[in-house]
Design a protein around this motif. Structure first.
Motif, mmCIF file in Angstrom:
data_model
loop_
_atom_site.group_PDB
_atom_site.id
_atom_site.type_symbol
_atom_site.label_atom_id
_atom_site.label_comp_id
_atom_site.label_asym_id
_atom_site.label_seq_id
_atom_site.Cartn_x
_atom_site.Cartn_y
_atom_site.Cartn_z
ATOM 1 N N GLY A 92 -26.635 -4.410 6.435
ATOM 2 C CA GLY A 92 -25.371 -4.983 5.977
ATOM 3 C C GLY A 92 -24.475 -3.900 5.411
ATOM 4 O O GLY A 92 -24.838 -2.724 5.362
ATOM 5 N N ARG A 93 -23.307 -4.315 4.973
ATOM 6 C CA ARG A 93 -22.386 -3.329 4.393
ATOM 7 C C ARG A 93 -21.360 -4.006 3.505
ATOM 8 O O ARG A 93 -21.094 -5.206 3.602
ATOM 9 N N PHE A 94 -20.800 -3.183 2.614
ATOM 10 C CA PHE A 94 -19.662 -3.589 1.800
ATOM 11 C C PHE A 94 -18.578 -2.563 2.110
ATOM 12 O O PHE A 94 -18.844 -1.368 2.086
ATOM 13 N N ALA A 95 -17.385 -3.041 2.456
ATOM 14 C CA ALA A 95 -16.371 -2.122 3.009
ATOM 15 C C ALA A 95 -15.032 -2.264 2.283
ATOM 16 O O ALA A 95 -14.065 -2.745 2.849
ATOM 17 N N PRO A 96 -14.972 -1.853 1.018
ATOM 18 C CA PRO A 96 -13.723 -2.037 0.273
ATOM 19 C C PRO A 96 -12.615 -1.072 0.707
ATOM 20 O O PRO A 96 -12.894 0.053 1.115
ATOM 21 N N SER A 97 -11.387 -1.551 0.609
ATOM 22 C CA SER A 97 -10.229 -0.679 0.803
ATOM 23 C C SER A 97 -9.833 -0.158 -0.583
ATOM 24 O O SER A 97 -9.760 -0.952 -1.521
ATOM 25 N N PRO A 98 -9.592 1.144 -0.714
ATOM 26 C CA PRO A 98 -9.308 1.681 -2.059
ATOM 27 C C PRO A 98 -7.854 1.459 -2.477
ATOM 28 O O PRO A 98 -7.115 2.411 -2.742
ATOM 29 N N ILE B 142 -15.966 3.182 2.674
ATOM 30 C CA ILE B 142 -14.651 3.138 2.034
ATOM 31 C C ILE B 142 -13.590 3.099 3.140
ATOM 32 O O ILE B 142 -13.488 4.019 3.959
ATOM 33 N N GLU B 143 -12.819 2.032 3.146
ATOM 34 C CA GLU B 143 -11.836 1.837 4.227
ATOM 35 C C GLU B 143 -10.483 2.434 3.821
ATOM 36 O O GLU B 143 -9.492 1.732 3.602
ATOM 37 N N ASP B 144 -10.498 3.763 3.740
ATOM 38 C CA ASP B 144 -9.291 4.509 3.335
ATOM 39 C C ASP B 144 -8.538 4.984 4.577
ATOM 40 O O ASP B 144 -8.324 6.162 4.811
ATOM 41 N N ALA C 134 -5.491 0.846 13.549
ATOM 42 C CA ALA C 134 -5.464 -0.457 12.879
ATOM 43 C C ALA C 134 -6.852 -0.803 12.348
ATOM 44 O O ALA C 134 -7.878 -0.412 12.922
ATOM 45 N N TYR C 135 -6.854 -1.580 11.267
ATOM 46 C CA TYR C 135 -8.109 -2.070 10.680
ATOM 47 C C TYR C 135 -9.015 -2.696 11.735
ATOM 48 O O TYR C 135 -10.213 -2.431 11.775
ATOM 49 N N GLN C 136 -8.454 -3.554 12.618
ATOM 50 C CA GLN C 136 -9.281 -4.277 13.599
ATOM 51 C C GLN C 136 -10.067 -3.306 14.478
ATOM 52 O O GLN C 136 -11.211 -3.589 14.845
ATOM 53 N N ALA D 44 -10.761 0.033 13.698
ATOM 54 C CA ALA D 44 -11.640 0.890 12.894
ATOM 55 C C ALA D 44 -12.906 0.142 12.469
ATOM 56 O O ALA D 44 -14.012 0.681 12.526
ATOM 57 N N VAL D 45 -12.734 -1.107 12.076
ATOM 58 C CA VAL D 45 -13.885 -1.855 11.563
ATOM 59 C C VAL D 45 -14.920 -2.060 12.676
ATOM 60 O O VAL D 45 -16.129 -1.979 12.444
ATOM 61 N N VAL D 46 -14.441 -2.266 13.887
ATOM 62 C CA VAL D 46 -15.340 -2.499 15.025
ATOM 63 C C VAL D 46 -16.081 -1.203 15.391
ATOM 64 O O VAL D 46 -17.298 -1.203 15.620
ATOM 65 N N VAL E 124 -21.159 -9.615 5.837
ATOM 66 C CA VAL E 124 -20.915 -10.639 4.805
ATOM 67 C C VAL E 124 -19.675 -10.184 4.058
ATOM 68 O O VAL E 124 -19.666 -9.101 3.460
ATOM 69 N N ARG E 125 -18.607 -10.961 4.117
ATOM 70 C CA ARG E 125 -17.330 -10.536 3.517
ATOM 71 C C ARG E 125 -16.503 -11.775 3.190
ATOM 72 O O ARG E 125 -16.955 -12.908 3.394
ATOM 73 N N GLY E 126 -15.292 -11.556 2.698
ATOM 74 C CA GLY E 126 -14.467 -12.670 2.239
ATOM 75 C C GLY E 126 -13.852 -13.456 3.394
ATOM 76 O O GLY E 126 -13.602 -12.919 4.484
ATOM 77 N N ASP F 67 -10.987 -14.385 3.884
ATOM 78 C CA ASP F 67 -9.649 -13.977 4.343
ATOM 79 C C ASP F 67 -9.744 -13.249 5.683
ATOM 80 O O ASP F 67 -8.735 -13.092 6.373
ATOM 81 N N LEU F 68 -10.958 -12.817 6.059
ATOM 82 C CA LEU F 68 -11.120 -12.106 7.334
ATOM 83 C C LEU F 68 -11.744 -12.982 8.420
ATOM 84 O O LEU F 68 -12.022 -12.502 9.525
ATOM 85 N N LEU F 69 -11.925 -14.264 8.094
ATOM 86 C CA LEU F 69 -12.572 -15.165 9.070
ATOM 87 C C LEU F 69 -11.846 -15.136 10.417
ATOM 88 O O LEU F 69 -12.471 -15.009 11.471
HETATM 89 N N1 GLU Z 1 -11.596 -3.345 3.825
HETATM 90 C C1 GLU Z 1 -11.482 -4.774 3.855
HETATM 91 C C2 GLU Z 1 -11.041 -5.272 2.498
HETATM 92 O O1 GLU Z 1 -11.198 -4.581 1.500
HETATM 93 C C3 GLU Z 1 -12.785 -5.449 4.200
HETATM 94 C C4 GLU Z 1 -13.141 -5.208 5.613
HETATM 95 C C5 GLU Z 1 -14.386 -5.895 6.110
HETATM 96 O O2 GLU Z 1 -15.270 -6.253 5.306
HETATM 97 O O3 GLU Z 1 -14.489 -6.039 7.320
HETATM 98 O O4 GLU Z 1 -10.541 -6.375 2.418
#
Ligand code: GLU
Length: 305
Positions: free
Chosen positions: A11-17, A47-49, A181-183, A185-187, A199-201, A203-205
């Motif tokens: 799994g991962r946690f991917a915060p944007s700074p 870190i999604e910088d 774009a985020y879409q 990079a995340v892939v 597993v994430r929020g 808002d990204l569903l």
């Molecule tokens: N970086 C995104 C955010 O902080 C999350 C991206 C993801 O979990 O796919 O909202």
């Protein structure tokens, strides 16, 4: 970083700074952490910088420091998207060579003026699909959205179906300023890091179908997805810097840990007050039950007891 095929859960946690960790991002961190640990899995931090103009200097190290203060320890080294441009450019080349992209210099306003509204904003009307008048001007790259249904079963939110052509339109994978774009990079990163569970929020569903589409085009596996309710304030607004989410006070970390577990509808360990944070998390991982998570898109920030 290890990438042996014996690992069944990563799994991962991917915060944007874009600011310090607040209660909403702590929920995503803990949810992804406990889901991984409960399955004996690895938990990575990325870190999604990706987008320097949106970044707050120092936020990345503050986020990592806060995770450490909460004794949420990750596996391997942290991946920084700012160092991944070559990998994103390779993916763009791959899509280009298969003619899945096209250049587009439409402004947001032009699109908004000629588009119909979709669930995620204006649906791109296809203006530049057949070519641009002046392809030399700075332009974004869009991927052609196909007119077919894509679906997945979210482990919490259930069955989701979208037709990208109808609901989203051709979407940007590289912006006119050259930022990927985020879409995209995340892939690329989820595939490169061998992520099996996201597993994430929530808002990204609705981003997930775009990500599954790109995974198909690029020949990547699709992970499992679980979208947690996002934390909203009593006015129903998402916690973010714009709504003045409080940066976390680590002195109150034990209370916050209990509030996160309560928000996720998970039991609070019996001898909670005598436990270190690490002990709280390992106990919570043992009792972690995804079936008990609230299957809603939002939840109101709890009052700290
Ligand atoms: N970086 C995104 C955010 O902080 C999350 C991206 C993801 O979990 O796919 O909202």
């Amino acid at each position: 970083m290890t990438s042996d095929s014996a690992t069944v859960y990563r799994g991962r946690f991917a915060p944007s700074p874009t600011g310090p960790l607040h209660f909403g991002s702590l929920v995503a961190a803990v949810g992804s952490y406990l889901d991984a640990r409960s399955r004996g899995g690895e938990w990575l931090v990325r870190i999604e910088d990706l987008d320097p103009p949106r970044e707050i200097p120092g936020a990345a190290s503050m986020i990592l420091q806060t995770l450490e203060n909460f004794e949420l320890y990750w596996d391997g080294s942290v991946l920084y998207q700012s160092q991944r441009n070559a990998a994103y450019a390779d993916a763009i080349d791959q899509l280009q060579s298969r003619r899945q992209l096209f250049p587009c210099a439409c402004s947001r306003k032009e699109i908004a003026d000629s588009a119909i509204a979709g669930p995620e904003g204006p649906i791109y009307p296809g203006t530049c699909r057949q070519g641009m008048d002046n392809p030399r001007q700075p332009h974004a790259l869009r991927v052609r959205a196909e007119d077919r249904n894509l679906n997945f079963s979210d482990l919490l939110q259930g069955y989701i179906e979208q037709n990208l052509a109808r609901d989203i339109g051709d979407f940007v994978v590289r912006r006119a300023d050259g930022i990927h774009a985020y879409q995209l990079a995340v892939v690329v990163d989820d595939a490169q890091q061998g992520i099996t569970h996201v597993v994430r929020g929530s808002d990204l569903l609705l981003s997930t179908t775009r990500q599954i589409y790109l995974q198909e085009l690029l020949g990547y596996p699709t992970p499992e997805y679980l979208h947690l309710p996002i934390v909203v304030n009593s006015a129903g607004e998402k916690l973010s810097k714009q709504t003045y989410a409080e940066p976390l006070d680590v002195q109150a970390s034990r209370k916050l840990a209990a509030a996160v577990l309560r928000f996720l509808n998970q039991p609070i360990p019996a001898d909670f007050s005598g436990m270190t944070l690490s002990e709280i998390w390992s106990s919570a991982a043992q009792t972690w039950d995804p079936q008990s998570l609230p299957p809603t898109l939002t939840g109101v920030v709890p009052v700290l007891a």
